[in-house]
Design a protein around this motif. Structure first.
Motif, short mmCIF file in Angstrom:
data_model
loop_
_atom_site.label_atom_id
_atom_site.label_comp_id
_atom_site.label_asym_id
_atom_site.label_seq_id
_atom_site.Cartn_x
_atom_site.Cartn_y
_atom_site.Cartn_z
N MET A 197 0.81 -1.22 0.00
CA MET A 197 0.00 0.00 0.00
C MET A 197 0.85 1.27 0.00
N ALA A 198 2.11 1.16 -0.40
CA ALA A 198 2.99 2.34 -0.39
C ALA A 198 2.46 3.46 -1.28
N GLY A 199 1.92 3.11 -2.44
CA GLY A 199 1.37 4.12 -3.32
C GLY A 199 0.18 4.85 -2.70
N ALA A 200 -0.66 4.10 -2.01
CA ALA A 200 -1.81 4.70 -1.33
C ALA A 200 -1.36 5.61 -0.20
N ARG A 201 -0.35 5.17 0.53
CA ARG A 201 0.18 6.03 1.61
C ARG A 201 0.69 7.35 1.04
N ASP A 202 1.38 7.28 -0.08
CA ASP A 202 1.90 8.51 -0.69
C ASP A 202 0.76 9.42 -1.17
#
Length: 315
Positions: A197-202
């Motif tokens: 979920m790194a993209g969502a966190r960003d």
């Protein structure tokens, strides 16, 4: 000492908001919240089927709006004491932020709209899933999760860890369950609260500066290690990081215990978090606020426990 807790994704059920529409002003408020949410909250809370509301982009705003409505009705009497603590599980932290005033209702719905869409987008990039590991020895459970290349996404209680990662790895864990443990696959769209979920966190981090956090009226207990938060900006910072980091609800319950909480009310759709508390927080009075008929008993619990310091024996 009274805590209000707010459930996370998976607690929603078809039609669960229908009884609330009988209360004056609720339909109109849900219609207003539908604008920042970007979805029709009335329709999804009343007539949409299970598959529709399982969609991350629908489920998360629906849960936040439901908790906001239920808490507002619960706390509406002017003579009712304020809760002592508020906590939310995963997306329930956005509900908690709104209830406490750390975020306005509109900002909480704007944020969950961005969060839910971004998490759904990340989940669609590759096949991932989650499974609850119930029972076993914690060290052995975590070792098995690591051995299969998975992540401990939720530390829900002493006896329950949720593993997340690639679909085939989750299946392999189910075939190779730790001793005295059961692996239960969950019907979710992806490996939430993991590096997937790194993209969502960003995306959430990029949107956060558009919000206006304020000091919460009630201290908040964070999923990040059970940290007690009294600053809205700090809580928003933790919400951003939580998207791709584990939800430590076990630590949240430990904080409730350490603070001397004697009563817990879970807002709609309730039952998951009080179920965990029933096993982990023995002797704490519990109430589920699922329908308006539950309001009288829930308010009685508020009056009995809110603002009441624990006795020496309870502390």
């Amino acid at each position: 000492m009274l805590a209000i807790v707010c459930p996370g994704q998976g607690a929603q059920k078809p039609g669960f908001l229908e009884p609330w529409l009988d209360l004056p002003g609720v339909r109109e408020r849900l219609e207003a919240l539908s604008v920042p949410a970007g979805i029709d909250l009335v329709a999804h809370g009343t007539v949409s089927d299970a598959d529709t509301i399982r969609d991350t982009a629908v489920a998360q705003p629906l849960l936040v709006a439901a908790g906001i409505i239920a808490a507002a009705e619960l706390l509406s009497p002017a003579d009712l004491p304020s809760p002592d603590l508020i906590a939310g599980h995963s997306v329930g932290e956005l509900t908690a932020a709104a209830i406490s005033g750390a975020l306005s209702d509109e900002d909480a719905l704007r944020l969950v709209a961005v969060r839910s869409r971004a998490m759904a987008d990340d989940a669609a990039k590759e096949p991932t899933s989650m499974a609850a590991v119930v029972g076993g020895v914690r060290e052995e459970v975590l070792a098995a999760i690591e051995r299969h290349g998975l992540h401990p996404a939720n530390l829900n209680s002493a006896g329950q860890v949720v593993a997340a990662g690639a679909v085939d790895a989750v299946a392999a864990l189910a075939e190779d369950a730790p001793a005295r443990a059961r692996v239960i696959p969950l019907q979710v769209a992806g490996a939430f609260h993991t590096p997937y979920m790194a993209g969502a966190r960003d995306a959430v981090a990029a949107f956060a500066p558009e919000l206006a956090p304020a000091a919460p009226s009630t201290p908040l207990v964070s999923n990040a290690g059970g940290e007690l938060v009294t600053d809205g900006g700090r809580y928003l910072e933790l919400i951003v990081g939580q998207v791709a980091s584990p939800v430590d609800w076990e630590a949240c319950m430990a904080t409730l215990k350490e603070r001397g909480v004697t009563g817990i009310i879970e807002v709609a759709p309730a039952g998951t978090l009080t179920g965990l508390a029933k096993r982990e927080l023995k002797g704490v009075a519990l109430a589920n606020l699922n329908v308006p008929a539950d309001l009288e008993a829930a308010r009685a619990l508020v009056r009995e426990h809110a603002g009441v310091a624990p006795t020496a024996e309870e502390a």
